[in-house]
Design a protein around this motif. Structure first.
Motif, PDB file in Angstrom:
ATOM      1  N   MET A   1       0.843  -1.195   0.000  1.00 54.24           N
ATOM      2  CA  MET A   1       0.000   0.000   0.000  1.00 54.24           C
ATOM      3  C   MET A   1       0.879   1.246   0.000  1.00 54.24           C
ATOM      4  SD  MET A   1      -3.102  -0.981   2.598  1.00 54.24           S
ATOM      5  CE  MET A   1      -2.032  -1.279   4.002  1.00 54.24           C
ATOM      6  N   ALA A   2       0.311   2.351  -0.518  1.00 51.95           N
ATOM      7  CA  ALA A   2       1.115   3.569  -0.614  1.00 51.95           C
ATOM      8  C   ALA A   2       0.213   4.777  -0.803  1.00 51.95           C
ATOM      9  CB  ALA A   2       2.084   3.467  -1.788  1.00 51.95           C
ATOM     10  N   THR A   3       0.762   5.947  -0.505  1.00 50.21           N
ATOM     11  CA  THR A   3       0.083   7.191  -0.848  1.00 50.21           C
ATOM     12  C   THR A   3       0.305   7.484  -2.328  1.00 50.21           C
ATOM     13  OG1 THR A   3       2.051   8.468  -0.270  1.00 50.21           O
ATOM     14  CG2 THR A   3       0.409   8.131   1.466  1.00 50.21           C
ATOM     15  N   VAL A   4      -0.558   8.310  -2.907  1.00 49.48           N
ATOM     16  CA  VAL A   4      -0.376   8.805  -4.272  1.00 49.48           C
ATOM     17  C   VAL A   4      -0.514  10.321  -4.213  1.00 49.48           C
ATOM     18  CG1 VAL A   4      -1.222   8.794  -6.643  1.00 49.48           C
ATOM     19  CG2 VAL A   4      -1.317   6.687  -5.287  1.00 49.48           C
ATOM     20  N   ASN A   5       0.513  11.019  -4.685  1.00 51.87           N
ATOM     21  CA  ASN A   5       0.502  12.483  -4.683  1.00 51.87           C
ATOM     22  C   ASN A   5       0.672  13.003  -6.108  1.00 51.87           C
ATOM     23  OD1 ASN A   5       2.288  11.651  -1.973  1.00 51.87           O
ATOM     24  ND2 ASN A   5       0.563  13.019  -1.608  1.00 51.87           N
ATOM     25  N   ILE A   6      -0.290  13.784  -6.537  1.00 53.41           N
ATOM     26  CA  ILE A   6      -0.303  14.342  -7.892  1.00 53.41           C
ATOM     27  C   ILE A   6      -0.107  15.842  -7.782  1.00 53.41           C
ATOM     28  CG2 ILE A   6      -1.704  14.645  -9.979  1.00 53.41           C
ATOM     29  CD1 ILE A   6      -3.208  12.058  -9.061  1.00 53.41           C
ATOM     30  N   ARG A   7       0.952  16.358  -8.414  1.00 52.01           N
ATOM     31  CA  ARG A   7       1.325  17.755  -8.273  1.00 52.01           C
ATOM     32  C   ARG A   7       1.379  18.460  -9.624  1.00 52.01           C
ATOM     33  NH1 ARG A   7      -0.101  17.350  -4.124  1.00 52.01           N
ATOM     34  NH2 ARG A   7       0.899  17.335  -2.087  1.00 52.01           N
ATOM     35  N   ASN A   8       0.459  19.395  -9.820  1.00 50.86           N
ATOM     36  CA  ASN A   8       0.445  20.263 -11.005  1.00 50.86           C
ATOM     37  C   ASN A   8       0.570  19.458 -12.301  1.00 50.86           C
ATOM     38  OD1 ASN A   8       0.234  22.810 -12.234  1.00 50.86           O
ATOM     39  ND2 ASN A   8       2.456  22.933 -12.500  1.00 50.86           N
ATOM     40  N   VAL A   9      -0.140  18.348 -12.387  1.00 50.76           N
ATOM     41  CA  VAL A   9      -0.060  17.485 -13.568  1.00 50.76           C
ATOM     42  C   VAL A   9      -0.860  18.088 -14.717  1.00 50.76           C
ATOM     43  CG1 VAL A   9      -0.815  15.261 -14.502  1.00 50.76           C
ATOM     44  CG2 VAL A   9       0.475  15.348 -12.368  1.00 50.76           C
ATOM     45  N   GLN A  10      -0.201  18.159 -15.869  1.00 51.36           N
ATOM     46  CA  GLN A  10      -0.835  18.668 -17.077  1.00 51.36           C
ATOM     47  C   GLN A  10      -0.653  17.662 -18.211  1.00 51.36           C
ATOM     48  OE1 GLN A  10      -0.050  22.861 -17.959  1.00 51.36           O
ATOM     49  NE2 GLN A  10       1.010  23.038 -15.992  1.00 51.36           N
ATOM     50  N   LYS A  11      -1.589  17.704 -19.151  1.00 54.75           N
ATOM     51  CA  LYS A  11      -1.480  16.848 -20.335  1.00 54.75           C
ATOM     52  C   LYS A  11      -1.909  17.637 -21.553  1.00 54.75           C
ATOM     53  CE  LYS A  11      -0.804  13.230 -22.858  1.00 54.75           C
ATOM     54  NZ  LYS A  11       0.572  12.751 -23.116  1.00 54.75           N
ATOM     55  N   ASP A  57       3.560  17.847 -17.978  1.00 50.98           N
ATOM     56  CA  ASP A  57       4.160  18.635 -16.900  1.00 50.98           C
ATOM     57  C   ASP A  57       3.693  18.059 -15.576  1.00 50.98           C
ATOM     58  OD1 ASP A  57       5.984  20.802 -17.208  1.00 50.98           O
ATOM     59  OD2 ASP A  57       4.472  21.843 -18.413  1.00 50.98           O
ATOM     60  N   GLY A  58       4.429  18.393 -14.504  1.00 49.22           N
ATOM     61  CA  GLY A  58       4.011  17.991 -13.175  1.00 49.22           C
ATOM     62  C   GLY A  58       4.668  16.714 -12.694  1.00 49.22           C
ATOM     63  N   GLU A  59       4.238  16.263 -11.523  1.00 49.37           N
ATOM     64  CA  GLU A  59       4.885  15.138 -10.852  1.00 49.37           C
ATOM     65  C   GLU A  59       3.835  14.193 -10.276  1.00 49.37           C
ATOM     66  OE1 GLU A  59       8.457  15.569  -8.005  1.00 49.37           O
ATOM     67  OE2 GLU A  59       6.721  15.369  -6.644  1.00 49.37           O
ATOM     68  N   ILE A  60       4.088  12.886 -10.416  1.00 46.84           N
ATOM     69  CA  ILE A  60       3.254  11.853  -9.802  1.00 46.84           C
ATOM     70  C   ILE A  60       4.148  11.013  -8.903  1.00 46.84           C
ATOM     71  CG2 ILE A  60       1.810   9.811 -10.195  1.00 46.84           C
ATOM     72  CD1 ILE A  60       1.083  11.023 -12.924  1.00 46.84           C
ATOM     73  N   ARG A  61       3.778  10.914  -7.630  1.00 50.86           N
ATOM     74  CA  ARG A  61       4.538  10.133  -6.670  1.00 50.86           C
ATOM     75  C   ARG A  61       3.659   9.003  -6.119  1.00 50.86           C
ATOM     76  NH1 ARG A  61       9.217  12.993  -5.547  1.00 50.86           N
ATOM     77  NH2 ARG A  61       9.810  11.464  -3.953  1.00 50.86           N
ATOM     78  N   ILE A  62       4.210   7.806  -6.119  1.00 54.11           N
ATOM     79  CA  ILE A  62       3.567   6.659  -5.467  1.00 54.11           C
ATOM     80  C   ILE A  62       4.466   6.270  -4.306  1.00 54.11           C
ATOM     81  CG2 ILE A  62       2.812   4.264  -5.709  1.00 54.11           C
ATOM     82  CD1 ILE A  62       2.214   4.832  -8.624  1.00 54.11           C
ATOM     83  N   GLY A  63       3.955   6.477  -3.090  1.00 52.22           N
ATOM     84  CA  GLY A  63       4.821   6.321  -1.932  1.00 52.22           C
ATOM     85  C   GLY A  63       5.895   7.386  -1.966  1.00 52.22           C
TER      86      GLY A  63
END
Length: 351
Positions: A1-11, A57-63
């Motif tokens: 299990m983990a957190t998911v953090n989405i920061r200023n993600v653009q497509k 653009d932006g950042e996706i973090r899993i854990g």
């Protein structure tokens, strides 16, 4: 299990920007639903989390890991698709264990994980069958089992119930929620069905045209929608919206219908054009009140849905008591002041 953090993600697809700087924090073990109409960007966002679509653009973090530029196979996620995506020439057991086989896992470990997942999903008697021998619901369970045996940090569901009939959707909805409550794996679920969102989510993210309109618990969005879009999208039947102004302590619609206001309402400075919102279930049949003529009646047994013409304004009502009404009948109703919503007409924001 983990957190998911989405920061200023653009497509962006060429010059077209379809996701506009999205920020979302998903807690460890949380069940989050991305909901919105077709074309709002929810599946694109899910595919970016999965690594099936690159971020512009932006950042996706899993854990603790930044996975923004990692391939899908290295993100430790498992995805369940709308179309099941099962191998027709493989048995249920082989479909469920195929990802582990590709990783060259030990045969005994594969068998153990498949059997454990089959027990959780009620597939023990189906392990030797092939996809063509299964119903739609059974195939979706196999797809879920294939994700489950991988023991991922995050489950991703992309409209997994869209191909099922109404009764089976209700059953599978309950099974997915029950599964999450047992295994507590972080789950991100995409749907356009707000009933699925309301019944399954710990937290809902409402998307519209590539931006987040509101994030919150289901009842928070239902009771205090941030704007007209969320108010109209969350809740079935949809909220009634009536244009007008506050005059002399009442709300007067553009067609002259007088409606009550919430108690202790304070608007400063004085409000301009407003939109009055009330949900159909917060309107009751009463001996006196707002007079209307019945234009439509739909009975389901437990509820009666009716549309009333009230001085030229159409108002939808949802009655839980048994009423004997038909087309053209006269009816008086009252609105619960505790459940009235007011929105600024120009901005659409709740006031």
């Amino acid at each position: 299990m983990a957190t998911v953090n989405i920061r200023n993600v653009q497509k962006r697809f060429g010059a077209v920007n379809v996701i506009h700087g999205i920020n979302v924090d998903i807690a460890d073990g949380e069940f989050v639903v991305l909901v919105g109409p077709s074309g709002c960007g929810k599946s694109t966002l899910l595919r970016m989390i999965a690594g099936l679509e690159e971020t512009s653009d932006g950042e996706i973090r899993i854990g603790a890991r930044d996975v923004s530029n990692l391939p899908a196979r290295d993100r430790d996620i498992a995805m369940v698709f709308q179309n099941y995506a099962l191998y027709p020439h493989m048995s249920v057991a082989d479909n469920m264990g195929f990802a582990l086989k590709l990783k060259k896992a030990d045969a005994a470990e594969i068998t153990g994980r498949v059997n454990k997942a089959a027990a959780i999903l009620g597939l023990e008697k189906l392990l030797d069958r092939y996809p063509k021998q299964l119903s739609g619901g059974q195939r979706q369970r196999v797809a879920m089992g294939r994700a489950l045996v991988r023991d991922p940090q995050v489950f991703l569901f992309d409209e997994p119930l869209s191909n099922l009939d109404a009764k089976l959707r209700v059953q599978m909805r309950a099974e997915i929620k029950s599964l999450h409550q047992r295994i507590k794996t972080t789950t991100i679920y995409v749907t356009h069905d707000q009933i699925e969102a309301m019944t399954m989510a710990d937290k809902i993210v409402v998307l519209h045209d590539g931006v987040i309109e509101q994030v919150g618990a289901p009842l928070e969005l239902y009771d205090r929608p941030a704007n007209l879009f969320v108010a109209g999208f969350i809740g079935s039947p949809s909220m009634n919206f009536l244009d007008g102004r506050i005059e002399e302590g009442v709300f007067r619609t553009d067609k002259g219908l007088v409606l009550p206001l919430p108690e202790n309402l304070k608007l400063s400075p004085p409000a301009g054009p407003l939109v009055y919102g009330v949900r159909p279930e917060h309107i009751r049949s009463t001996a006196s009140g707002i007079a209307g003529t019945v234009g439509l009646v739909e009975g389901t047994g437990s509820e009666i849905f009716a549309k009333l013409d009230c001085g030229g304004e159409e108002i939808s009502c949802l009655f839980r008591e048994r009423l004997t009404i038909g087309y053209g009948d006269k009816l008086t109703v009252s609105i619960d002041p505790a459940h009235i919503h007011l929105f600024d007409k120009a901005s659409g924001q709740r006031i």
